[in-house]
Design an enzyme around this catalytic site. Structure first.
Site, short mmCIF file in Angstrom:
data_model
loop_
_atom_site.label_atom_id
_atom_site.label_comp_id
_atom_site.label_asym_id
_atom_site.label_seq_id
_atom_site.Cartn_x
_atom_site.Cartn_y
_atom_site.Cartn_z
N THR A 125 -3.79 -11.63 -3.23
CA THR A 125 -3.49 -10.45 -4.03
C THR A 125 -2.16 -10.65 -4.74
O THR A 125 -1.54 -11.71 -4.64
CB THR A 125 -3.41 -9.19 -3.14
OG1 THR A 125 -2.19 -9.22 -2.38
CG2 THR A 125 -4.59 -9.11 -2.19
N CYS A 126 -1.71 -9.62 -5.45
CA CYS A 126 -0.47 -9.75 -6.21
C CYS A 126 0.75 -9.90 -5.32
O CYS A 126 1.78 -10.40 -5.78
CB CYS A 126 -0.29 -8.57 -7.16
SG CYS A 126 -0.13 -6.97 -6.32
N ASN A 127 0.66 -9.50 -4.06
CA ASN A 127 1.85 -9.63 -3.22
C ASN A 127 1.56 -10.24 -1.84
O ASN A 127 2.36 -10.08 -0.92
CB ASN A 127 2.55 -8.27 -3.04
CG ASN A 127 1.62 -7.17 -2.59
OD1 ASN A 127 0.66 -7.43 -1.86
ND2 ASN A 127 1.89 -5.95 -3.01
N ARG A 128 0.45 -10.97 -1.72
CA ARG A 128 0.21 -11.71 -0.49
C ARG A 128 -0.81 -12.83 -0.71
O ARG A 128 -1.73 -12.70 -1.53
CB ARG A 128 -0.26 -10.81 0.65
CG ARG A 128 -1.69 -10.33 0.58
CD ARG A 128 -2.10 -9.54 1.82
NE ARG A 128 -1.31 -8.32 1.93
CZ ARG A 128 -0.45 -8.09 2.92
NH1 ARG A 128 -0.29 -8.98 3.89
NH2 ARG A 128 0.23 -6.96 2.96
N GLU B 279 -1.75 2.53 1.02
CA GLU B 279 -2.59 2.42 -0.17
C GLU B 279 -3.97 1.89 0.20
O GLU B 279 -4.12 1.10 1.12
CB GLU B 279 -1.91 1.54 -1.23
CG GLU B 279 -1.59 0.13 -0.78
CD GLU B 279 -2.69 -0.85 -1.08
OE1 GLU B 279 -3.62 -0.50 -1.83
OE2 GLU B 279 -2.63 -1.98 -0.57
N GLN C 257 -6.23 0.31 -1.93
CA GLN C 257 -6.79 -0.78 -2.72
C GLN C 257 -7.06 -2.03 -1.89
O GLN C 257 -7.94 -2.83 -2.21
CB GLN C 257 -5.83 -1.15 -3.86
CG GLN C 257 -5.80 -0.15 -4.98
CD GLN C 257 -4.72 -0.49 -5.99
OE1 GLN C 257 -3.61 0.00 -5.91
NE2 GLN C 257 -5.07 -1.34 -6.94
N GLY D 205 -8.82 -5.73 -16.01
CA GLY D 205 -9.35 -5.99 -14.67
C GLY D 205 -9.29 -4.74 -13.82
O GLY D 205 -9.06 -3.63 -14.32
#
Length: 446
Positions: free
Chosen positions: A49-52, A114, A116, A191
């Site tokens: 993901t964007c942070n993991r 969150e 998501q 996206g």
């Protein structure tokens, strides 16, 4: 299954490192296949993901597994192994399950609570299934993680207290550049994250929205969903000149380089006649907006790094505590079920062996007493089977109970040794080839 997790996230690595380590294009697929092909790994899944970035693997050796997965992460991310190692975390067996369940519940997210992440976990499992790198073990684990995440959101208020990254980012924008309602906005990308951002903007009162994307057809579909009276498609090449005509830009593309240059933002700011700054929300990793925009007067840049610093407040402590207890209970239950499942083939093989012995002895009885009447034979058969069942009942029930406890695998081994069970027979019951891993499942998510 011996679960190993090796990864890095916003909790252990600065945004600069996460940005350099970001996996894009076909790199995640190659990493997934290389992980599954290593000698110590039976199954593999990748949460990207964007942070993991996290590799989940069923391994037969802990230290070798850590070394191989760490090396693969360094190789495919392009970050030197020595530098990357200082930001990696490792979880094994029950701690690895606990980590995954916590991630699924949003406890490990940048914005706690969150939702998501559930979709991202579902995508990770689907990708591993599609690439045939996930077998029975990871399928069951990820399916259970998804159930735990849904339970946490349905039984607690964490989903109400927690926000999506988009919502939290827009709150930071509003704090520095005024209310979102009435702003002219531009979304770059079409996206899942960009689509969520566009929908959130419309709900927030934006009535003039431009959508720009590398593939125009996807932008057109998003405009159709939002409504042409609210949204319009913008040619991606015209984004620089469009900056002067909007108040807010949200960018989240999969591009490998900068999409919005500082020079273009500076030119847009210079032509603005309103007092509020031009606001830019960058949700991409690696970043879409030039970091130098932070230094521009008249521009407000909110990116993942600033969001990480800003998120000091968390959801209500009561909700977090409740979800933490749910995770703990589910990890305990999952571990017990897995350990009990491992003893089941041994118990079945033991009863099968006992049944074979009974059948052989009854066959011998028939050869010795061929004139035995049916009533007597039936009574003898029932008696022998009853004796065997009573002898096996207590040890098999007890070994299942003991196997559900930590370290319970040793009881299955003891049972196999005591009764001289054929390992091939045990593996035949479990569906696992002797000396091998379960065959990968090709089924989709349920």
């Amino acid at each position: 299954m011996s679960l190993l997790v090796v990864g890095l996230s916003h909790r252990t690595a600065p945004v600069g490192v996460l940005e350099r380590a970001a996996l894009t294009g076909e790199v995640p697929t190659r990493l997934l296949h290389d992980a599954a092909a290593t000698a110590t790994v039976a199954e593999a899944a990748l949460l990207n993901t964007c942070n993991r970035i996290e590799l989940y693997a069923d391994v037969d050796k802990f230290h070798a597994g850590v070394a191989e997965l760490s090396l693969l992460l360094a190789h495919h991310s392009g970050v030197d192994l020595e530098e990357l190692t200082s930001h990696l975390y490792v979880h094994y067996e029950d701690r690895a399950v606990h980590h995954l369940f916590s991630v699924a519940c949003g406890l490990d997210s940048m914005v706690v609570g969150e939702g998501q992440i559930l979709g991202q976990l579902r995508d990770a499992l689907a990708k591993a299934q599609e690439e045939h790198t996930a077998g029975r073990g990871l399928n069951e684990l990820f399916q259970q993680a998804l159930r735990v995440g849904k339970r946490a959101h349905s039984e607690t208020g964490i989903d109400k207290a927690g926000q999506s990254l988009v919502t939290f980012g827009l709150e930071q924008v509003a704090a520095g550049a005024g209310e979102i309602a009435g702003k002219r906005a531009l979304v770059v990308g079409a996206g899942s994250m960009s689509s969520l951002a566009a929908a959130t903007l419309v709900r927030s009162g934006v009535t003039d929205l431009l959508i720009a994307n590398r593939t125009p057809a996807r932008a057109e579909r998003l405009v159709e969903i939002l409504g042409p009276d609210v949204a319009r498609v913008l040619d991606l090449a015209k984004v620089p000149e469009a900056l002067a005509d909007v108040d807010l830009v949200i960018s989240c593309t999969g591009a490998a380089g900068v999409v919005i240059k500082a020079s273009d933002v500076a030119a847009a700011v210079a032509s603005r006649t309103v007092p509020e700054p031009l606001a830019l929300l960058d949700l991409a990793m690696p970043r879409d907006v030039d970091h130098a925009v932070h230094e521009l007067a008249g521009a407000l840049l909110v990116d993942l790094e600033s969001l990480s610093h800003a998120h000091a407040a968390s959801p209500g402590a009561g909700d977090v505590d409740q979800v933490t207890r749910i995770v703990s209970d589910e990890v305990t239950a999952f571990g017990a079920a897995q350990r009990a499942a491992r003893i089941a083939p041994t118990v079945v093989a033991l009863r099968s062996m006992a049944s074979d012995v009974v059948a052989a002895e009854l066959g011998r009885l028939d050869s010795r007493l061929p004139d035995l009447d049916e009533r007597s034979r039936a009574e003898i058969t029932q008696t022998v089977r009853r004796v065997v069942d009573k002898l096996l009942h207590a040890p098999t029930v007890r070994v299942k109970q003991l196997a559900a406890e930590p370290g319970g695998a040793s009881y299955a081994e003891a049972l196999r040794e005591l009764f001289d069970l054929d390992p091939a027979a045990v593996h035949a019951v479990s569906g696992t080839p002797v000396g091998g891993a379960p065959q990968p499942s090709t089924g989709g998510t349920r």
